[in-house]
Structures are given as structure tokens and as C-alpha cells.
Design a protein around this motif. Sequence first.
Motif, PDB file in Angstrom:
ATOM      1  N   PRO A 163      38.150  35.369  32.671  1.00  0.00           N
ATOM      2  CA  PRO A 163      38.003  34.559  31.324  1.00  0.00           C
ATOM      3  C   PRO A 163      36.242  34.378  30.862  1.00  0.00           C
ATOM      4  CG  PRO A 163      39.509  33.062  32.870  1.00  0.00           C
ATOM      5  CD  PRO A 163      39.126  34.355  33.540  1.00  0.00           C
ATOM      6  N   GLY A 164      35.379  34.467  31.981  1.00  0.00           N
ATOM      7  CA  GLY A 164      34.230  34.680  31.856  1.00  0.00           C
ATOM      8  C   GLY A 164      33.914  35.907  31.304  1.00  0.00           C
ATOM      9  N   LEU A 165      34.741  36.483  31.665  1.00  0.00           N
ATOM     10  CA  LEU A 165      34.115  38.188  31.355  1.00  0.00           C
ATOM     11  C   LEU A 165      34.847  38.535  30.190  1.00  0.00           C
ATOM     12  CD1 LEU A 165      34.851  40.095  34.491  1.00  0.00           C
ATOM     13  CD2 LEU A 165      32.432  39.330  34.228  1.00  0.00           C
ATOM     14  N   ALA A 166      36.227  38.153  29.585  1.00  0.00           N
ATOM     15  CA  ALA A 166      36.308  38.389  28.192  1.00  0.00           C
ATOM     16  C   ALA A 166      35.676  38.283  27.199  1.00  0.00           C
ATOM     17  CB  ALA A 166      38.016  37.567  28.347  1.00  0.00           C
TER      18      ALA A 166
ATOM     19  N   LEU B  59      43.964  40.913  30.410  1.00  0.00           N
ATOM     20  CA  LEU B  59      42.529  40.336  30.849  1.00  0.00           C
ATOM     21  C   LEU B  59      41.171  40.050  30.175  1.00  0.00           C
ATOM     22  CD1 LEU B  59      42.884  40.341  34.914  1.00  0.00           C
ATOM     23  CD2 LEU B  59      43.393  38.371  32.908  1.00  0.00           C
ATOM     24  N   LEU B  60      41.217  41.697  29.899  1.00  0.00           N
ATOM     25  CA  LEU B  60      39.708  41.969  28.952  1.00  0.00           C
ATOM     26  C   LEU B  60      39.792  42.689  27.057  1.00  0.00           C
ATOM     27  CD1 LEU B  60      37.419  43.771  31.343  1.00  0.00           C
ATOM     28  CD2 LEU B  60      37.851  41.336  31.092  1.00  0.00           C
ATOM     29  N   PRO B  61      41.221  41.746  26.135  1.00  0.00           N
ATOM     30  CA  PRO B  61      41.712  42.555  25.509  1.00  0.00           C
ATOM     31  C   PRO B  61      40.621  42.957  24.632  1.00  0.00           C
ATOM     32  CG  PRO B  61      42.132  39.804  25.640  1.00  0.00           C
ATOM     33  CD  PRO B  61      41.405  40.448  26.939  1.00  0.00           C
ATOM     34  N   GLY B  62      39.285  42.137  24.027  1.00  0.00           N
ATOM     35  CA  GLY B  62      38.613  42.760  23.103  1.00  0.00           C
ATOM     36  C   GLY B  62      37.487  44.200  23.673  1.00  0.00           C
ATOM     37  N   ALA B  63      37.581  44.868  24.716  1.00  0.00           N
ATOM     38  CA  ALA B  63      37.626  46.115  25.625  1.00  0.00           C
ATOM     39  C   ALA B  63      37.760  47.168  24.183  1.00  0.00           C
ATOM     40  CB  ALA B  63      37.502  45.981  26.920  1.00  0.00           C
TER      41      ALA B  63
ATOM     42  N   VAL C 174      30.616  47.457  34.107  1.00  0.00           N
ATOM     43  CA  VAL C 174      31.263  47.829  35.275  1.00  0.00           C
ATOM     44  C   VAL C 174      31.865  46.763  36.402  1.00  0.00           C
ATOM     45  CG1 VAL C 174      31.361  49.120  37.386  1.00  0.00           C
ATOM     46  CG2 VAL C 174      30.114  50.064  34.952  1.00  0.00           C
ATOM     47  N   LEU C 175      33.314  47.373  36.312  1.00  0.00           N
ATOM     48  CA  LEU C 175      33.872  46.448  37.704  1.00  0.00           C
ATOM     49  C   LEU C 175      34.344  45.909  38.769  1.00  0.00           C
ATOM     50  CD1 LEU C 175      37.576  45.240  34.701  1.00  0.00           C
ATOM     51  CD2 LEU C 175      34.993  44.044  35.700  1.00  0.00           C
ATOM     52  N   ALA C 176      33.452  45.740  39.523  1.00  0.00           N
ATOM     53  CA  ALA C 176      33.107  46.165  41.019  1.00  0.00           C
ATOM     54  C   ALA C 176      33.611  45.377  42.264  1.00  0.00           C
ATOM     55  CB  ALA C 176      31.430  47.079  41.238  1.00  0.00           C
ATOM     56  N   ILE C 177      34.050  43.529  41.527  1.00  0.00           N
ATOM     57  CA  ILE C 177      34.171  42.704  42.613  1.00  0.00           C
ATOM     58  C   ILE C 177      35.932  42.976  43.473  1.00  0.00           C
ATOM     59  CG2 ILE C 177      33.129  41.047  40.753  1.00  0.00           C
ATOM     60  CD1 ILE C 177      35.788  40.559  39.215  1.00  0.00           C
ATOM     61  N   LYS C 178      35.812  42.410  44.082  1.00  0.00           N
ATOM     62  CA  LYS C 178      37.226  42.029  44.411  1.00  0.00           C
ATOM     63  C   LYS C 178      37.974  42.348  44.270  1.00  0.00           C
ATOM     64  CE  LYS C 178      35.480  40.644  48.851  1.00  0.00           C
ATOM     65  NZ  LYS C 178      35.023  41.196  49.299  1.00  0.00           N
ATOM     66  N   PRO C 179      39.511  42.930  43.790  1.00  0.00           N
ATOM     67  CA  PRO C 179      40.733  42.918  43.240  1.00  0.00           C
ATOM     68  C   PRO C 179      40.953  41.717  42.688  1.00  0.00           C
ATOM     69  CG  PRO C 179      41.068  44.753  44.649  1.00  0.00           C
ATOM     70  CD  PRO C 179      39.296  44.149  44.791  1.00  0.00           C
ATOM     71  N   GLN C 180      40.626  40.826  44.062  1.00  0.00           N
ATOM     72  CA  GLN C 180      42.010  40.083  44.233  1.00  0.00           C
ATOM     73  C   GLN C 180      41.238  38.289  43.505  1.00  0.00           C
ATOM     74  OE1 GLN C 180      40.566  41.424  47.136  1.00  0.00           O
ATOM     75  NE2 GLN C 180      42.065  41.378  48.543  1.00  0.00           N
ATOM     76  N   THR C 181      39.775  38.842  42.596  1.00  0.00           N
ATOM     77  CA  THR C 181      38.916  37.746  41.998  1.00  0.00           C
ATOM     78  C   THR C 181      39.025  38.447  40.584  1.00  0.00           C
ATOM     79  OG1 THR C 181      36.592  39.118  42.340  1.00  0.00           O
ATOM     80  CG2 THR C 181      37.790  37.165  43.990  1.00  0.00           C
ATOM     81  N   LEU C 182      39.507  39.229  40.687  1.00  0.00           N
ATOM     82  CA  LEU C 182      39.728  39.488  38.727  1.00  0.00           C
ATOM     83  C   LEU C 182      39.956  38.656  37.759  1.00  0.00           C
ATOM     84  CD1 LEU C 182      39.056  41.542  36.498  1.00  0.00           C
ATOM     85  CD2 LEU C 182      41.171  43.097  36.699  1.00  0.00           C
ATOM     86  N   ALA C 183      41.248  37.685  38.248  1.00  0.00           N
ATOM     87  CA  ALA C 183      42.333  37.170  37.516  1.00  0.00           C
ATOM     88  C   ALA C 183      41.045  35.839  37.148  1.00  0.00           C
ATOM     89  CB  ALA C 183      43.384  36.484  37.839  1.00  0.00           C
ATOM     90  N   SER C 184      40.702  35.148  38.192  1.00  0.00           N
ATOM     91  CA  SER C 184      39.628  34.607  38.261  1.00  0.00           C
ATOM     92  C   SER C 184      38.571  34.679  37.454  1.00  0.00           C
ATOM     93  CB  SER C 184      39.377  33.637  39.512  1.00  0.00           C
ATOM     94  OG  SER C 184      39.133  34.808  39.903  1.00  0.00           O
ATOM     95  N   ALA C 185      37.549  35.707  37.551  1.00  0.00           N
ATOM     96  CA  ALA C 185      36.607  35.891  36.301  1.00  0.00           C
ATOM     97  C   ALA C 185      37.251  36.427  35.120  1.00  0.00           C
ATOM     98  CB  ALA C 185      35.695  37.309  37.213  1.00  0.00           C
TER      99      ALA C 185
ATOM    100  N   GLY D 167      44.145  49.123  43.036  1.00  0.00           N
ATOM    101  CA  GLY D 167      45.049  48.368  42.629  1.00  0.00           C
ATOM    102  C   GLY D 167      45.507  48.000  40.992  1.00  0.00           C
ATOM    103  N   LYS D 168      44.305  47.659  40.593  1.00  0.00           N
ATOM    104  CA  LYS D 168      44.083  47.116  39.474  1.00  0.00           C
ATOM    105  C   LYS D 168      44.791  47.998  38.478  1.00  0.00           C
ATOM    106  CE  LYS D 168      43.697  42.792  40.780  1.00  0.00           C
ATOM    107  NZ  LYS D 168      45.257  42.031  41.184  1.00  0.00           N
ATOM    108  N   THR D 169      45.424  47.966  37.664  1.00  0.00           N
ATOM    109  CA  THR D 169      46.716  48.779  36.617  1.00  0.00           C
ATOM    110  C   THR D 169      45.199  48.828  35.155  1.00  0.00           C
ATOM    111  OG1 THR D 169      47.522  47.493  35.365  1.00  0.00           O
ATOM    112  CG2 THR D 169      48.043  48.584  37.470  1.00  0.00           C
ATOM    113  N   LEU D 170      45.487  50.133  34.562  1.00  0.00           N
ATOM    114  CA  LEU D 170      44.963  49.414  32.828  1.00  0.00           C
ATOM    115  C   LEU D 170      45.491  48.975  31.730  1.00  0.00           C
ATOM    116  CD1 LEU D 170      44.933  53.418  32.571  1.00  0.00           C
ATOM    117  CD2 LEU D 170      43.099  52.048  32.681  1.00  0.00           C
ATOM    118  N   LYS D 171      46.551  48.666  32.293  1.00  0.00           N
ATOM    119  CA  LYS D 171      47.527  47.719  31.233  1.00  0.00           C
ATOM    120  C   LYS D 171      46.838  46.388  31.997  1.00  0.00           C
ATOM    121  CE  LYS D 171      51.715  45.484  29.960  1.00  0.00           C
ATOM    122  NZ  LYS D 171      51.668  43.939  30.297  1.00  0.00           N
TER     123      LYS D 171
END
Length: 274
Positions: A85-88, A112-116, A72-83, A103-107
Motif C-alpha cells: 500500500p505504501g509502495l503503490a 499489488l502495484l497496479p499502476g506500474a 527495485v523490490l529487495a525486501i523479504k518476500p513475506q513483507t511484500l503484501a504489507s509494504a 516466490g512472488k509472481t508477476l501476477k
Amino acid sequence: MTDPGRGDFPASLLLVGAGRMGAALLKGWLNLGLDPARVYVLDPAPAPDVAAFCAARGITIGAPGGAPDVLVLAIKPQTLASAAPGLAPLAGPRTLVISILAGKTLKTIADLLPGAGGIIRTMPNLPAAIGAGITGAVAHAVTPAQRRTAEALLAAGGRVEWLDEESLIDAVTAVSGSGPAYVFYLAECLAEAGVAQGLPPAVAARLARATIEGAGALLAALPEVPAAKLRADVTSPGGTTEAALAELKSGGALAELIGRAVAAARRRAQQLSD
């Protein structure tokens, strides 16, 4: 993934971000029957009350050893890109990713998490903390079992509205995601207006709060009755309510203001996808 049932939720879950909304959802999931021993919270600086709650319930603060059933992604939207690599590495082929990021789309999430193994984008609201929330959700490449799992998790916080089009999520954000703040602001304004009419501040605050609580309870108790009908029932011809509503409706003032507020919230949600 095993289908969940209340009191028997066997999935492992990683909550990324334990702010107010994440923590509220976590409490609802535990009430659902999620095994605390299979729950992980990943947050670089959890609030002291959240850390204490996790310690008391036996929830691990840190990443699991492998990919969880649900992430479950519940961080600030602006931090998704930096987080990301560690989540992938934690989003494996059997992992269902549930995002509550405005604001963060399915695409974007899929890139960012291609293995999901599947992604569901949602927008809950704060009343989920007491099981009285509502969540808009849209799914991408999920199995029927994953959708049922998501439904059970989201329903722990209240009602769920499934959407056919992802583009509607930003409107959900603007109406119900941000909506509780509009209602709380109304309570503030109503109390301030009462003070202006001579009421002691504490009395005005209690009157405003109880009025909104009662009106909300009435809406909940009569779901088949449109809000417009309930409003009309309160409004006696030539009475005090009619006089007040005439001011609120003057030139479409309140409707226009709410429309602008919702539009502004939706624009901001769209900007967060950039």
C-alpha cells in the motif's frame, strides 16, 4: 526511458530494502554510472554500514517525491503484501518494477502495484556483490527500452539469463540463487574432512577455500569446456581422485543429495508465493 550507457545512467531509482543483496546490487549500479543524487533507498532500519555508505555517496534514505523510473523490490518476500500500500503510489505508468523476491509472481506484483508501467521478475545471487553473479529474469509488459535498462542494471552484478517462462524462475532460485550457499557448505565440509585426516584447522580451511576458488576460476576461464570434462581431466585411472569420486558417486549419493536439496529450495520458493 533513456537507454543507459556505462558511466551515463540517467534513470532515477528507488531501492526498497537494503539488505545484503540490495546493498550489493546498489554498489554495482553506482559503478555502472547511476547518479547517486537520483537514487533513493527505502528501508525502515538500514544497517549502519549501509546508512554510512548512503550518506557518504549522497544517496537519500527515504522515498522520492514522485514515481521513479525504476523501483527495485529487495525486501523479504513475506513483507511484500504489507509494504505494497505504501509502495503503490510510487509505481507510476513510467515506472519499471524489478523484483528480486523469491516466490512472488508477476501476477502478484502486478495486483499489488497496479499502476506500474512494466515488471521484471529476477533472481540474482550473492556473487553479484563483486560483479561475478548470475541473474535469471523474466519480463512482463515492458518496452524495449525498459528491458535494456533492466539488462544494464542486472549486468552490473554479472551475467543475465532471460527466461521465456516464469515457471522457471523458482528453478533458477534453487540452482543459482541459493547455490552459493551450497558451495560455501562444501568448503566447510572439505575443511572438516581435512581436519579429520590430521591437518591443522587453519591449514585445512585455507586448502579447502583455495581449492574451490581455483576450481571456480578454471570454470570461468574455460566456459566452452563442460564441467564433466574438467572433472575427467583431474581423475587419473586408479588414482586418489578416482577413489574419492567412487565414494561420492556410490549409489548416486552426491547427485541424489544435490537433487533433493535443489528440489527442496524450489518447493520453498513456490511456497513463498502463497
